[in-house]
Motif scaffolding. Structure first.
Motif, mmCIF file in Angstrom:
data_model
loop_
_atom_site.group_PDB
_atom_site.id
_atom_site.type_symbol
_atom_site.label_atom_id
_atom_site.label_comp_id
_atom_site.label_asym_id
_atom_site.label_seq_id
_atom_site.Cartn_x
_atom_site.Cartn_y
_atom_site.Cartn_z
ATOM 1 N N MET A 1 -1.804 -3.115 1.140
ATOM 2 C CA MET A 1 -2.174 -1.917 0.427
ATOM 3 C C MET A 1 -2.061 -2.159 -1.249
ATOM 4 S SD MET A 1 -0.272 1.971 1.350
ATOM 5 C CE MET A 1 1.259 0.933 1.910
ATOM 6 N N THR B 1 -3.033 6.118 -2.759
ATOM 7 C CA THR B 1 -2.862 4.568 -2.415
ATOM 8 C C THR B 1 -4.398 4.280 -1.845
ATOM 9 O OG1 THR B 1 -2.033 2.946 -0.622
ATOM 10 C CG2 THR B 1 -2.520 5.431 0.318
ATOM 11 N N TRP B 2 -4.666 3.003 -2.036
ATOM 12 C CA TRP B 2 -6.136 2.738 -1.779
ATOM 13 C C TRP B 2 -6.024 1.326 -1.391
ATOM 14 C CZ3 TRP B 2 -8.460 -1.218 -4.935
ATOM 15 C CH2 TRP B 2 -7.748 -1.733 -5.839
ATOM 16 N N ARG B 3 -7.031 0.746 -0.809
ATOM 17 C CA ARG B 3 -7.529 -0.409 -0.315
ATOM 18 C C ARG B 3 -8.952 -0.881 -0.653
ATOM 19 N NH1 ARG B 3 -6.137 -1.681 5.695
ATOM 20 N NH2 ARG B 3 -4.133 -1.430 4.792
ATOM 21 N N THR C 1 -12.280 -2.867 0.881
ATOM 22 C CA THR C 1 -12.794 -3.280 2.353
ATOM 23 C C THR C 1 -14.280 -3.617 1.813
ATOM 24 O OG1 THR C 1 -13.258 -3.080 4.487
ATOM 25 C CG2 THR C 1 -12.961 -1.048 3.164
ATOM 26 N N VAL D 1 -11.467 2.264 -0.655
ATOM 27 C CA VAL D 1 -11.165 3.623 0.218
ATOM 28 C C VAL D 1 -10.031 4.064 -0.463
ATOM 29 C CG1 VAL D 1 -10.409 4.576 2.408
ATOM 30 C CG2 VAL D 1 -12.156 2.673 2.388
ATOM 31 N N LEU E 1 -6.709 7.109 -0.485
ATOM 32 C CA LEU E 1 -6.286 8.003 0.229
ATOM 33 C C LEU E 1 -5.368 8.893 -0.873
ATOM 34 C CD1 LEU E 1 -5.405 9.422 2.881
ATOM 35 C CD2 LEU E 1 -3.791 7.628 3.144
ATOM 36 N N ASN E 2 -5.350 10.221 -0.730
ATOM 37 C CA ASN E 2 -4.435 10.949 -1.434
ATOM 38 C C ASN E 2 -3.406 11.577 -0.288
ATOM 39 O OD1 ASN E 2 -3.008 13.158 -2.444
ATOM 40 N ND2 ASN E 2 -4.470 13.710 -3.790
ATOM 41 N N TYR F 1 -9.355 11.422 1.915
ATOM 42 C CA TYR F 1 -9.879 10.247 1.512
ATOM 43 C C TYR F 1 -11.091 10.119 0.999
ATOM 44 C CZ TYR F 1 -11.419 9.586 6.306
ATOM 45 O OH TYR F 1 -12.095 9.766 7.540
ATOM 46 N N TYR F 2 -11.482 9.148 0.327
ATOM 47 C CA TYR F 2 -12.673 8.738 -0.185
ATOM 48 C C TYR F 2 -13.009 7.528 -0.327
ATOM 49 C CZ TYR F 2 -10.421 12.881 -2.228
ATOM 50 O OH TYR F 2 -9.907 14.159 -2.123
ATOM 51 N N SER F 3 -14.385 7.322 -0.302
ATOM 52 C CA SER F 3 -14.820 5.940 -0.502
ATOM 53 C C SER F 3 -15.657 5.737 -1.305
ATOM 54 C CB SER F 3 -15.753 5.304 0.827
ATOM 55 O OG SER F 3 -16.871 6.149 1.025
ATOM 56 N N GLN G 1 -16.757 10.245 -1.779
ATOM 57 C CA GLN G 1 -16.947 10.851 -0.764
ATOM 58 C C GLN G 1 -15.808 11.673 -0.391
ATOM 59 O OE1 GLN G 1 -18.483 8.641 2.688
ATOM 60 N NE2 GLN G 1 -19.939 7.670 1.645
ATOM 61 N N LEU H 1 -3.556 4.965 5.502
ATOM 62 C CA LEU H 1 -4.313 4.344 4.806
ATOM 63 C C LEU H 1 -5.390 3.311 5.777
ATOM 64 C CD1 LEU H 1 -5.825 3.670 2.105
ATOM 65 C CD2 LEU H 1 -4.229 1.804 2.017
#
Lengths: 94, 305
Positions: A1, A15-17, A19, A24, A26-27, A33-35, B3, B20
């Protein structure tokens, strides 16, 4: 992470990762979550590393072959979107 | 560039790492190339600590473990193809010596991972260690809301350990599901309601019901189970191989690819037809055969004839 540097302006609830070429995000407070596409991910990684706006603009211009003005405008729009989504805790465009 | 996709409220209780992992999984699943399965099932071992009455490995399938290099090669190819999820299956996958290492490798490849377990060996310490190693979710087998009925199928004391495993996985912050074999949708509907209530009360994030028919040949149970779930669970807390609104089961839609402990490939762990072997071929080659085989009439959820 992946985490973000403290002076990045990114909310502590995020937090984000990465890929592949996509990040991606994530709040954790809102569970939304958003990409991000490749360009968004490019900017995001610099932001998360605590790079100032001027450095990010320079890197964008060099990477994508756009003028500095265009890069600055694209970055400002992106940061505005992130602020609206409460992903940025303070403005980092300055 | 960005998005926006909301996550269900029930998942807000997960650990940040699991949430996550789930978000990444959903993004990858949504962007998955056409013709690529949503899950690679890895049958890590034929060994199991139990001898459940309905299990295909009951009566001895030998002590066979999937060689680690082959498991790793499968994960690498799956990730490269765009498969978003790997399921650790068995036998009992907790008996596989390098499970934690494999979970970490899968996580590093960007795969969402699920452990499909009878729960007998899953303590909180083990669940936490696996979560830290990279495991994303756990599916615990519980076949009846009645401890006596579950123990009749799986052995004395197994219900209690499975219930404890469910609690352990939740405490470790893992995405946690109850998995049950359903033997009939008619008289079994009471059990279905009971299992749904139990899974929800336990705090599980969902349930999965597998239709099990002891007789070889086409069975009406999968469709009957799917219909029963539409009545009893309109919100979609539980799933089954027949996804709501879609034709055919997951194996028939080639949404699953199964790799057995010997290296054999099938459309799902219960499918009768083979799709080749990873010892001599690739996942991609098996997927091409899967696409052709899935148009056949045979439902895979049957005990071997």
């Amino acid at each position: 992470m992946a985490g973000a540097k403290q002076n990045s302006g990114i909310s502590a609830a995020v937090t984000w990762r990465k890929t592949g070429d996509e990040a991606v995000i994530l709040n954790l407070e809102t569970s939304e979550y958003y990409s991000l596409n490749e360009t968004g991910t490019f900017i995001w990684e610099l932001l998360a590393a605590g790079k100032p706006a001027a450095r990010i603009t320079e890197a964008l211009s060099a990477e994508y072959g756009v003028t500095a003005d265009q890069a600055a405008e694209d970055l400002a729009d992106f940061l505005k979107d992130l602020s609206k989504l409460k992903i940025l805790s303070r403005e980092t465009a300055k | 560039m960005a998005q926006r996709t909301p996550v269900k409220e029930q998942f807000s209780r997960l650990s940040p790492a699991s949430r996550l992992a789930l978000a990444v999984f959903r993004v990858r699943a949504a962007g998955k190339p056409a013709g690529i399965p949503g899950s690679l099932f890895l049958g890590l071992t034929s060994r199991c600590s139990l001898s459940c009455l309905h299990c295909k490995y009951r009566g001895g399938a030998g002590d066979l473990d999937l060689p680690y290099p082959l498991a790793l090669a499968a994960l690498r190819e799956a990730a490269a193809l765009g498969v978003p999820k790997a399921v650790f299956f068995g036998g009992e996958p907790l008996l596989y010596p390098r499970l934690a290492e494999l979970a970490g490798a899968a996580r590093d490849l960007g795969l969402f991972t699920e452990l499909d377990t009878n729960g007998q060996e899953l303590t909180f310490a083990r669940a936490r260690a696996l979560a830290r190693a990279g495991l994303s979710s756990v599916m615990v087998s519980l076949h009846s809301p009645s401890p006596e009925e579950h123990d009749r199928l799986c052995g004395r004391g197994t219900y209690q350990k499975a219930a404890r495993a469910l609690a352990a996985a939740l405490k470790a912050g893992l995405v946690t599901y109850v998995s049950s074999c359903v033997f009939s949708a008619g008289p079994g509907e009471r059990d279905l309601r009971g299992l749904l209530a139990f899974a929800k009360d336990s705090g599980a994030h969902g349930a999965r019901f597998l239709p099990y028919s002891p007789r070889a040949g086409a069975s009406r149970l999968p469709a009957a189970l799917a219909a029963a779930l539409r009545r009893e669970d309109p919100a979609g807390f539980a799933g089954t191989c027949l996804a709501r609104g879609r034709r055919g089961c997951a194996a028939q839609r080639a949404d699953i690819l199964y790799l057995g402990p010997s290296g054999d490939l099938r459309a799902c762990p219960y499918a009768l037809a083979g799709l080749g072997s990873l010892r001599r071929g690739t996942l991609a080659a098996a997927l091409r055969r899967c696409g052709r085989a899935a148009r056949g009439p045979v439902r895979p959820c049957q005990k071997r004839a």
